[in-house]
Write a protein that holds these residues in place. Structure first.
Motif, PDB file in Angstrom:
ATOM      1  N   LEU A 163      38.333  10.572  17.427  1.00  0.00           N
ATOM      2  CA  LEU A 163      38.259   9.533  16.399  1.00  0.00           C
ATOM      3  C   LEU A 163      37.159   8.530  16.713  1.00  0.00           C
ATOM      4  CD1 LEU A 163      42.009   8.774  15.588  1.00  0.00           C
ATOM      5  CD2 LEU A 163      40.364  10.043  14.211  1.00  0.00           C
ATOM      6  N   CYS A 164      36.960   8.241  17.988  1.00  0.00           N
ATOM      7  CA  CYS A 164      35.905   7.312  18.378  1.00  0.00           C
ATOM      8  C   CYS A 164      34.534   7.861  17.987  1.00  0.00           C
ATOM      9  CB  CYS A 164      35.972   7.052  19.883  1.00  0.00           C
ATOM     10  SG  CYS A 164      34.755   5.872  20.473  1.00  0.00           S
ATOM     11  N   VAL A 165      34.308   9.131  18.280  1.00  0.00           N
ATOM     12  CA  VAL A 165      33.039   9.759  17.924  1.00  0.00           C
ATOM     13  C   VAL A 165      32.871   9.820  16.408  1.00  0.00           C
ATOM     14  CG1 VAL A 165      31.720  11.915  18.020  1.00  0.00           C
ATOM     15  CG2 VAL A 165      32.906  11.080  20.060  1.00  0.00           C
ATOM     16  N   ILE A 166      33.938  10.164  15.699  1.00  0.00           N
ATOM     17  CA  ILE A 166      33.898  10.210  14.239  1.00  0.00           C
ATOM     18  C   ILE A 166      33.547   8.836  13.674  1.00  0.00           C
ATOM     19  CG2 ILE A 166      35.344  10.447  12.174  1.00  0.00           C
ATOM     20  CD1 ILE A 166      36.827  12.706  13.670  1.00  0.00           C
ATOM     21  N   PHE A 167      34.127   7.793  14.230  1.00  0.00           N
ATOM     22  CA  PHE A 167      33.857   6.424  13.783  1.00  0.00           C
ATOM     23  C   PHE A 167      32.388   6.061  13.976  1.00  0.00           C
ATOM     24  CE2 PHE A 167      33.686   1.886  15.163  1.00  0.00           C
ATOM     25  CZ  PHE A 167      33.973   1.302  13.945  1.00  0.00           C
ATOM     26  N   LEU A 168      31.849   6.362  15.154  1.00  0.00           N
ATOM     27  CA  LEU A 168      30.462   6.000  15.441  1.00  0.00           C
ATOM     28  C   LEU A 168      29.479   6.823  14.603  1.00  0.00           C
ATOM     29  CD1 LEU A 168      30.658   5.573  19.324  1.00  0.00           C
ATOM     30  CD2 LEU A 168      30.312   3.773  17.620  1.00  0.00           C
ATOM     31  N   ILE A 169      29.766   8.104  14.425  1.00  0.00           N
ATOM     32  CA  ILE A 169      28.883   8.924  13.581  1.00  0.00           C
ATOM     33  C   ILE A 169      28.920   8.430  12.143  1.00  0.00           C
ATOM     34  CG2 ILE A 169      28.515  11.232  12.634  1.00  0.00           C
ATOM     35  CD1 ILE A 169      29.474  12.401  15.261  1.00  0.00           C
ATOM     36  N   GLY A 170      30.092   8.040  11.668  1.00  0.00           N
ATOM     37  CA  GLY A 170      30.206   7.505  10.314  1.00  0.00           C
ATOM     38  C   GLY A 170      29.360   6.266  10.116  1.00  0.00           C
ATOM     39  N   ALA A 221      33.304   6.596  28.768  1.00  0.00           N
ATOM     40  CA  ALA A 221      33.368   5.147  28.592  1.00  0.00           C
ATOM     41  C   ALA A 221      31.986   4.519  28.741  1.00  0.00           C
ATOM     42  CB  ALA A 221      34.344   4.545  29.605  1.00  0.00           C
ATOM     43  N   ILE A 222      31.197   5.016  29.693  1.00  0.00           N
ATOM     44  CA  ILE A 222      29.862   4.480  29.924  1.00  0.00           C
ATOM     45  C   ILE A 222      28.941   4.770  28.740  1.00  0.00           C
ATOM     46  CG2 ILE A 222      27.786   4.725  31.352  1.00  0.00           C
ATOM     47  CD1 ILE A 222      29.634   5.181  33.740  1.00  0.00           C
ATOM     48  N   ILE A 223      29.109   5.934  28.129  1.00  0.00           N
ATOM     49  CA  ILE A 223      28.248   6.323  27.005  1.00  0.00           C
ATOM     50  C   ILE A 223      28.668   5.650  25.702  1.00  0.00           C
ATOM     51  CG2 ILE A 223      27.521   8.265  25.560  1.00  0.00           C
ATOM     52  CD1 ILE A 223      27.761  10.034  28.074  1.00  0.00           C
ATOM     53  N   LEU A 224      29.966   5.696  25.416  1.00  0.00           N
ATOM     54  CA  LEU A 224      30.446   5.192  24.130  1.00  0.00           C
ATOM     55  C   LEU A 224      30.666   3.683  24.125  1.00  0.00           C
ATOM     56  CD1 LEU A 224      33.074   7.967  23.270  1.00  0.00           C
ATOM     57  CD2 LEU A 224      30.714   7.795  22.476  1.00  0.00           C
ATOM     58  N   LEU A 229      30.501  -1.751  21.670  1.00  0.00           N
ATOM     59  CA  LEU A 229      30.295  -3.173  21.885  1.00  0.00           C
ATOM     60  C   LEU A 229      29.294  -3.736  20.886  1.00  0.00           C
ATOM     61  CD1 LEU A 229      30.909  -5.647  23.644  1.00  0.00           C
ATOM     62  CD2 LEU A 229      28.962  -5.003  25.066  1.00  0.00           C
ATOM     63  N   MET A 230      28.243  -2.985  20.605  1.00  0.00           N
ATOM     64  CA  MET A 230      27.270  -3.424  19.608  1.00  0.00           C
ATOM     65  C   MET A 230      27.934  -3.602  18.245  1.00  0.00           C
ATOM     66  SD  MET A 230      24.155  -3.723  20.897  1.00  0.00           S
ATOM     67  CE  MET A 230      23.015  -3.364  19.562  1.00  0.00           C
ATOM     68  N   VAL A 231      28.828  -2.672  17.896  1.00  0.00           N
ATOM     69  CA  VAL A 231      29.526  -2.771  16.615  1.00  0.00           C
ATOM     70  C   VAL A 231      30.396  -4.024  16.587  1.00  0.00           C
ATOM     71  CG1 VAL A 231      31.197  -1.672  15.090  1.00  0.00           C
ATOM     72  CG2 VAL A 231      29.509  -0.270  16.289  1.00  0.00           C
ATOM     73  N   VAL A 232      31.132  -4.260  17.684  1.00  0.00           N
ATOM     74  CA  VAL A 232      31.989  -5.446  17.750  1.00  0.00           C
ATOM     75  C   VAL A 232      31.168  -6.715  17.593  1.00  0.00           C
ATOM     76  CG1 VAL A 232      33.484  -6.818  19.248  1.00  0.00           C
ATOM     77  CG2 VAL A 232      33.773  -4.348  19.140  1.00  0.00           C
ATOM     78  N   VAL A 233      30.087  -6.801  18.334  1.00  0.00           N
ATOM     79  CA  VAL A 233      29.282  -8.022  18.332  1.00  0.00           C
ATOM     80  C   VAL A 233      28.670  -8.277  16.968  1.00  0.00           C
ATOM     81  CG1 VAL A 233      27.193  -9.107  19.252  1.00  0.00           C
ATOM     82  CG2 VAL A 233      28.795  -7.965  20.798  1.00  0.00           C
ATOM     83  N   PHE A 234      28.032  -7.250  16.384  1.00  0.00           N
ATOM     84  CA  PHE A 234      27.304  -7.468  15.138  1.00  0.00           C
ATOM     85  C   PHE A 234      28.182  -7.344  13.894  1.00  0.00           C
ATOM     86  CE2 PHE A 234      23.763  -6.607  18.033  1.00  0.00           C
ATOM     87  CZ  PHE A 234      22.984  -7.718  17.749  1.00  0.00           C
ATOM     88  N   SER A 235      29.461  -7.016  14.073  1.00  0.00           N
ATOM     89  CA  SER A 235      30.386  -7.194  12.952  1.00  0.00           C
ATOM     90  C   SER A 235      30.624  -8.679  12.715  1.00  0.00           C
ATOM     91  CB  SER A 235      31.715  -6.502  13.241  1.00  0.00           C
ATOM     92  OG  SER A 235      32.424  -7.172  14.262  1.00  0.00           O
ATOM     93  N   LYS A 236      30.383  -9.465  13.765  1.00  0.00           N
ATOM     94  CA  LYS A 236      30.507 -10.929  13.712  1.00  0.00           C
ATOM     95  C   LYS A 236      31.878 -11.362  13.191  1.00  0.00           C
ATOM     96  CE  LYS A 236      25.560 -11.902  13.399  1.00  0.00           C
ATOM     97  NZ  LYS A 236      24.482 -12.627  12.693  1.00  0.00           N
ATOM     98  N   SER A 237      32.896 -10.653  13.652  1.00  0.00           N
ATOM     99  CA  SER A 237      34.267 -11.005  13.292  1.00  0.00           C
ATOM    100  C   SER A 237      34.859 -11.865  14.405  1.00  0.00           C
ATOM    101  CB  SER A 237      35.112  -9.735  13.101  1.00  0.00           C
ATOM    102  OG  SER A 237      36.477 -10.062  12.977  1.00  0.00           O
ATOM    103  N   ARG A 238      35.065 -13.123  14.110  1.00  0.00           N
ATOM    104  CA  ARG A 238      35.602 -14.032  15.126  1.00  0.00           C
ATOM    105  C   ARG A 238      37.012 -13.635  15.539  1.00  0.00           C
ATOM    106  NH1 ARG A 238      34.004 -19.105  11.415  1.00  0.00           N
ATOM    107  NH2 ARG A 238      35.128 -17.713   9.998  1.00  0.00           N
ATOM    108  N   GLY A 239      37.786 -13.125  14.577  1.00  0.00           N
ATOM    109  CA  GLY A 239      39.119 -12.673  14.903  1.00  0.00           C
ATOM    110  C   GLY A 239      39.109 -11.512  15.883  1.00  0.00           C
ATOM    111  N   ALA A 240      38.177 -10.573  15.678  1.00  0.00           N
ATOM    112  CA  ALA A 240      38.064  -9.439  16.598  1.00  0.00           C
ATOM    113  C   ALA A 240      37.655  -9.900  17.985  1.00  0.00           C
ATOM    114  CB  ALA A 240      37.049  -8.427  16.052  1.00  0.00           C
TER     115      ALA A 240
END
Length: 431
Positions: A163-170, A221-224, A229-240
Motif C-alpha cells: 500500500l505504501c508503494v501504491i500510495f507513492l506511485i499514485g 525504511a531508508i528508501i521509502l 517525509l517529503m509528502v508529509v512536509v509539503f502537504s503542509k497539514s499542521r494536524g498531521a
C-alpha cells in the motif's frame, strides 16, 4: 488473487514467550492462502486504503466519482470477505468493547433524530453520513476488532509495504498537478492535503516501527521514508505534523529501558539523515506552517475556534442529553470529536465514549510497555494515539473511521490477552 501458504503464525514479535504463544497456538494449523482477504489486509485498508489509491483514481478518473466509489466498495467487500473466510474459532470478542457499542447505538439514534425528525441537513448529506458511519465506521470496526488474533506480522508487513508503494506511485502519476495550487502545497482533486499528510505519516509510523527489525525492512525504511517525509512536509497539514509527531513521542516515552534508548537513537539517526540530505529546508517549511496558527490572522484557525465555541455553547444549552450532531452556526461538525460528543450526546450520553477512550488508553500503555505484542498491535496503539490527538482539531464522530478501528482493535489486543490469562489461571486452579 495472490496465493500464499503460511503454515504457522509469525512469532517474531514476542508471541513465542509464555502465554502469548499458547493463546495463538491454534493458528499453527491455520493455512492462509488468501492474502487479499486476510485480516491484515482488512486492517491496513481501514487505516489508509482509501487514500492509498486516491492518486490512481485521480489519474485515470479525474472528473467522475466512479473510481472512488469502486475503491470504497472494494474495501468493504474485502473487509467483509476476510471476516467470512476466517474460521470462527479464530474470531474473538471482549466485554471491554461494550461502552463503544453502546455509544454507537446512542449516537446513531441522535443522527436519525436530527436528520429524519428535526430535518437538519448534515453535510455531506444523509446517504453519505449514514453509509460512512455504519459501513466504514461501525461495521468495519466491529469486524476488524474481532479478528485481532489472526492479524499476522508477515501479512501485515506485506500489505503495508504494498500500500505504501501504491500510495507513492499514485502521487508520482499526479506529479504535474501536486504543486499546481495553494502556494506549493501538495494537493490533488481526489485527496486533500490534510488526508495526504495523515496517510503519509501513517506509513512513516509503520516504517519507524519496523526500522532495524531485519536488513530488508531497514532498507525499505531508508528508501521509502524520505519520500513519505517529503509528502508529509509539503502537504503542509499542521494536524498531521502535530498528531504524527506527538504519537511517536508518546510511543518513545512509553517504551522501557534499552528499547527507549534505541528508539531515541533511531529517531536521531533519521533526523540527521534528513538534515544531511535536505539541509534545513524541510524544517523551515514545517516551522513556517506551524507559525500560521493564529486565531486573528489564519482563516482555518479562526473558523475552528468559532466551531469550538459554538459546540461548547450548544453543550451548555443541553448539558445532560445534548441536542444537535452539528454545530448549528456553520451547520458542520465542530472539528473536535470530544466537543462533538458533548454537543450531540450531552454529559450522560458521552459517558460510554469517555469509558471507551480510557479503555483504549489503558490498552495502548499496556501494549507498548509490554514489548511482547505483534506489529499490528503496536502499530494500532500508536495510530490510536495519533487519532486521539488529531481528533482535537479535525474529523467527526460519524466520519472518523480510523479512530474507531484503531481504538477498538487496541482494546481487543490488550483485553483479549487479559481474558486468555484469566482462563488459563482458572484452568490451572481447577486442575
Amino acid at each position: 488473487m495472490t496465493q500464499r501458504a503460511n503454515t504457522h503464525f509469525d512469532t517474531s514479535a514476542g508471541f513465542d514467550r509464555g502465554g502469548f504463544r499458547r493463546r495463538f497456538a491454534h493458528l499453527k494449523g491455520y493455512v492462509d492462502r488468501r492474502i487479499l482477504f486476510s485480516p491484515a489486509m482488512a486492517f491496513a485498508l481501514a487505516i489508509c486504503g482509501v487514500y492509498a489509491f486516491a492518486g490512481w483514481v485521480n489519474r485515470f478518473d479525474p472528473e467522475g466519482s466512479t473510481g472512488s466509489i469502486l475503491v470504497r466498495l472494494a474495501i468493504v467487500l474485502i473487509t467483509f470477505g476476510s471476516y467470512v473466510l476466517l474460521p470462527s474459532k479464530l474470531r474473538s470478542s471482549t466485554a471491554a468493547l461494550l461502552p463503544m457499542k453502546l455509544f454507537f447505538i446512542l449516537y446513531l439514534c441522535r443522527l436519525v433524530e436530527n436528520v429524519y425528525l428535526s430535518s437538519i441537513n448534515i453535510s455531506p448529506g444523509p446517504v453519505m453520513v449514514f453509509s460512512v458511519y455504519l459501513v466504514s465506521g461501525v461495521g468495519a470496526t466491529l469486524i476488524i476488532a474481532s479478528m485481532d488474533r489472526a492479524i499476522r506480522n508477515t501479512d501485515m508487513i506485506l500489505v503495508m509495504n504494498a500500500l505504501c508503494v501504491i500510495f507513492l506511485i499514485g502521487l508520482y502519476l499526479n506529479r504535474d498537478v501536486l504543486f499546481a495550487a495553494q502556494g506549493e502545497r501538495m494537493s490533488i482533486d481526489k485527496i486533500n492535503p490534510i488526508a495526504m499528510g495523515h496517510t503519509a505519516f501513517a506509513f512513516l509510523i509503520y516504517l519507524f516501527l519496523v526500522l532495524g527489525k531485519t536488513r530488508k525492512l531497514t532498507m525499505q525504511a531508508i528508501i521509502l521514508g524520505p519520500m513519505l517525509l517529503m509528502v508529509v512536509v509539503f502537504s503542509k497539514s499542521r494536524g498531521a505534523y502535530i498528531a504524527g509527531a506527538g504519537s511517536l513521542l508518546v510511543y518513545i516515552l512509553l517504551l522501557k529501558g534499552s528499547k527507549r534508548v534505541f528508539a531515541v537513537l533511531g529517531a536521531l539517526v533519521v533526523a540527521l539523515a534528513i538534515l544531511a540530505t535536505s539541509g534545513v529546508e524541510l524544517i523551515d517549511v514545517v516551522i513556517a506552517r506551524l507559525q500560521t496558527i493564529n486565531v486573528d490572522a489564519d482563516q482555518s484557525t479562526m473558523v475552528r475556534s468559532q466551531l469550538f465555541a459554538g459546540a461548547w455553547g450548544q453543550f451548555l444549552e443541553n448539558p445532560v442529553f445534548g441536542r444537535y450532531a452539528v454545530e448549528m452556526q456553520f451547520n458542520f461538525y465542530p472539528h473536535n470529536i470530544y466537543l462533538e460528543s458533548l454537543m450531540a450526546m450531552g454529559a450522560l450520553g458521552s459517558l460510554p465514549f469517555a469509558a471507551h477512550i480510557l479503555l483504549a488508553l489503558r490498552s495502548t500503555v499496556g501494549i507498548i510497555r509490554s514489548g511482547k505484542f505483534p506489529l499490528a498491535a503496536v502499530l494500532t496503539a500508536v495510530l490510536f494515539i495519533r487519532e486521539a490527538i488529531a481528533g482535537m482539531a479535525s474529523g467527526s464522530l460519524w466520519g472518523n473511521s480510523v479512530f474507531w478501528v484503531t481504538s477498538a482493535l487496541t482494546i481487543s489486543f490488550w483485553y483479549g490477552y487479559q481474558g486468555f490469562l484469566a482462563k488459563a489461571r482458572n484452568a490451572e486452579n481447577r486442575a
